[in-house]
Design an enzyme around this catalytic site. Structure first.
Site, short mmCIF file in Angstrom:
data_model
loop_
_atom_site.label_atom_id
_atom_site.label_comp_id
_atom_site.label_asym_id
_atom_site.label_seq_id
_atom_site.Cartn_x
_atom_site.Cartn_y
_atom_site.Cartn_z
N GLY A 26 0.80 -1.21 0.00
CA GLY A 26 0.00 0.00 0.00
C GLY A 26 0.84 1.26 0.00
CE LYS A 27 -3.14 5.80 2.58
NZ LYS A 27 -4.27 6.73 2.42
CB ALA A 29 3.32 -0.67 5.32
CB VAL A 31 0.98 -6.48 4.71
CG1 VAL A 31 0.60 -7.52 5.76
CG2 VAL A 31 0.69 -5.07 5.22
CE LYS A 44 0.82 -0.87 7.98
NZ LYS A 44 -0.39 -0.23 8.56
CD GLU A 122 -6.22 -11.29 15.08
OE1 GLU A 122 -7.22 -12.03 14.96
OE2 GLU A 122 -6.24 -10.23 15.74
CB VAL A 124 -7.86 -9.92 9.86
CG1 VAL A 124 -9.38 -9.98 9.87
CG2 VAL A 124 -7.35 -9.00 10.97
CG ASP A 168 -6.20 7.63 5.45
OD1 ASP A 168 -6.85 8.38 4.70
OD2 ASP A 168 -5.40 6.78 5.02
CG ASN A 173 -8.28 2.60 6.03
OD1 ASN A 173 -9.47 2.66 6.29
ND2 ASN A 173 -7.54 3.65 5.77
CG ASP A 185 -3.87 0.20 6.71
OD1 ASP A 185 -3.04 -0.65 7.10
OD2 ASP A 185 -4.36 0.18 5.58
#
Length: 282
Positions: A26-27, A29, A31, A44, A122, A124, A168, A173, A185
């Site tokens: 993503g912008k 990080a 993962v 992350k 964790e 998800v 955000d 997210n 996030d």
């Protein structure tokens, strides 16, 4: 897969056994899905500041705690040491928020440790044990949209009761597991009592939710829950079980010129910092 360089320290320290695959980028990080003993978790890896498209705006930094006044002054001046401290504060904000919110009963991933710029937490999953999809990738009926919107408003209220504003929040997210939405996030999360922009950020978060879910349930488009939630919070009346109406009384008081001027000043300061970053990058 071959372990990314940034994950090697966690492997060397025995925190991660195997890197299974990249989950998303993503912008802010990238993962990865990793194995830690008998458990599958996610790691992350925060991107360097000059590689992120989401930059640390002044409005997000306000009210963040640092170890001492020297660090605070360095961050304010924007020195190399100050930028390093700001980066650490940005990463720690998510870790602190996750622990704080998990303790408050908010549906967020359980954090384990943040080490060398990597947050181990964790994974998800959905009902089948696969990585849970983002909200924007889930097909919704009107009934499901109304249910998820109500669940998320309750999560926003729980977050604010814990003193945290996401800052955000959007369909990008939020994950959806077997029980419903999970908020992710949080490096830009702000302290509700320590940031003068927290109210505007909360209203924007709630408006984002209404805008998205109104695609499936048009009646949500006129919801004013953001202003209602923040108004109750300011009045000291917001509780975890507060029932929202989605309506607010019209405010006929004169505009707060001082607050408007402050917002303009912050915007000008952020623009100046953006220009400075661009000049440094050239």
């Amino acid at each position: 897969m071959k372990p990314p360089k940034r994950l090697q320290p966690l492997i060397d320290e025995g925190m991660v056994d195997t890197v299974l695959r990249q989950l998303m980028s993503g912008k802010e990080a990238t993962v990865y899905v990793v194995r830690c003993g008998d458990e599958v978790r996610c790691a992350k890896v925060y991107k360097e500041a000059n590689q992120r498209s989401f930059h640390q705006a002044v409005s997000y930094q306000e009210g963040r705690r640092v170890k001492n006044s020297r660090q605070a002054r360095a961050m304010e001046k924007g020195s190399r040491y100050g930028r390093q401290m700001a980066e650490e504060a940005w990463q720690n904000a998510e870790v602190d928020a996750l622990y704080r919110l998990a303790a408050a009963g908010v549906r967020v991933p359980k954090p384990f440790i943040c080490f060398e710029g990597v947050l181990l937490m964790e994974l998800v999953t959905d009902a089948d044990g696969n990585a849970a999809p983002r909200l924007n990738d889930v097909e919704l009926t009107e009934a499901t949209a109304l249910d998820y919107h109500a669940q998320l408003l309750q999560q926003v209220v729980l977050m604010l009761c814990a003193g945290v504003v996401h800052g955000d929040l959007s369909e990008y997210n939020i994950l959806v597991d077997a029980a419903g939405p999970v908020i992710i996030d949080l490096p830009q999360a702000v302290d509700a009592a320590g940031n003068n922009n927290a109210g505007a950020m909360l209203e924007r978060d709630v408006d984002n939710l209404a805008t998205y879910f109104s695609r499936f349930a048009p009646q949500l488009a006129s919801s004013k829950c953001g202003k209602e939630i923040w108004g109750l919070y300011q009045a000291g009346l917001l509780k975890a079980d507060t029932v929202l109406t989605g309506r607010i009384k019209e405010n006929k008081r004169p505009a707060d010129v001082g607050a408007v001027m402050q917002a303009i000043h912050l915007a000008e300061k952020e623009e100046e910092e953006r220009r400075q970053r661009m000049q440094m990058a050239e």
